[in-house]
Design a protein around this motif. Sequence first.
Motif, PDB file in Angstrom:
ATOM      1  N   THR A 177      -2.595   4.491   2.831  1.00  0.00           N
ATOM      2  CA  THR A 177      -1.675   3.350   2.984  1.00  0.00           C
ATOM      3  C   THR A 177      -2.217   2.306   3.958  1.00  0.00           C
ATOM      4  OG1 THR A 177      -0.424   4.185   4.896  1.00  0.00           O
ATOM      5  CG2 THR A 177       0.218   5.006   2.725  1.00  0.00           C
TER       6      THR A 177
ATOM      7  N   LYS B 199      -7.051   3.166   0.402  1.00  0.00           N
ATOM      8  CA  LYS B 199      -6.257   2.929  -0.812  1.00  0.00           C
ATOM      9  C   LYS B 199      -7.116   3.136  -2.052  1.00  0.00           C
ATOM     10  CE  LYS B 199      -5.443  -1.420  -1.889  1.00  0.00           C
ATOM     11  NZ  LYS B 199      -4.833  -2.765  -1.967  1.00  0.00           N
TER      12      LYS B 199
ATOM     13  N   LYS C  50       0.798  -1.234   0.000  1.00  0.00           N
ATOM     14  CA  LYS C  50       0.000   0.000   0.000  1.00  0.00           C
ATOM     15  C   LYS C  50       0.829   1.283   0.000  1.00  0.00           C
ATOM     16  CE  LYS C  50      -4.319  -1.888   1.785  1.00  0.00           C
ATOM     17  NZ  LYS C  50      -5.173  -2.135   2.956  1.00  0.00           N
ATOM     18  N   PRO C  51       1.904   1.398   0.793  1.00  0.00           N
ATOM     19  CA  PRO C  51       2.705   2.629   0.685  1.00  0.00           C
ATOM     20  C   PRO C  51       3.304   2.819  -0.702  1.00  0.00           C
ATOM     21  CG  PRO C  51       3.237   1.449   2.703  1.00  0.00           C
ATOM     22  CD  PRO C  51       2.392   0.526   1.875  1.00  0.00           C
TER      23      PRO C  51
END
Length: 334
Positions: A76, A136, A49-50
Amino acid sequence: MDTVLVKEYRADIVECVHNGHICIVNDEGAVQAYAGDPEYVAFTRSSAKPLQAIPSIRAGLADHYGLTVEEIAIMTASHRAEPAHVEVLERFARKVSIGESNMVCASSWPLDEGSKESLLREGSDKSKWYHNCSGKHYGMLAYCQMAGYPLKGYDHPEHPLQQEILGTVSDLAGLAPGDIRLGTDGCGLPVFAMPLRALATAYMKLASPDRIEDEPTRKAVLTITSAMNASPYMVAGNHKVDTLLLEDDNVVAKGGFKGVYCFGLKKERLGISFKIADGSEEEWGWIVESILEQIGYSNKTTLQRLKAAYPKDLFNDEGRKVGRAETEFILTRV
């Protein structure tokens, strides 16, 4: 070949054995220590996610919509849909004005049991906002709107958004895009399969952004990781490993479903990834603690927080001690 990471005992009898793999890379992306197979191929799941947030932040999403650090952090997140998470998501939505129905993630109950019980008592229903990946998804939709990309199909691998994400992920992992195998994540988006060494390399660069050659990408990484450290609760929730680690400004961390976990250490300039073969997550805290102890991590406060949140004594529902957990692996140094 995998190795034993954790054993759980009940009445001094081994009840569970959790095997897996660990990889630690230095700031050159070279394997510095490992257990099991550092080339083991794992799906990133939510640990990506980051990385998936980088294209939108790199393109100016935060300034375009006036996003706060909490709203960047929730992009994130694998949040638990606790009230504070939902409040931030709703604030994000008021700035962007894209309807909830555009997200492809399923309507869900909060993962936080207290929040779920409150909604049930109120007679409320499931919502896409309560899905742990909604931040997200909404960030991706916001970027599509800003960039003029179609909202429909944003989850398809051939969509320009997903192509940008794949290129970014592969670049940080030190792989060619064609070397990353794609699947479909639980939330409906593309998910990446790569060797743990490559995933650890990506996290090394999150922790050591000076290793990223492209300046806009480097700045985006600094924005994202700073937001995660400033708002660790937004990334996960109360008593979660992600939140506990991100309270340490030296750590960038994010776990994923089915036992994958990643973190980077800034001062030490290390990237670390591991995969529990049976897909369990309950052992994350113990494994992270053991890794940090074995490499001589200097922040004892972080280690104490992990020990307090994840004691190795095991208790039954009445609070009676009935067993223990022991980490079994010893890192092999290269």
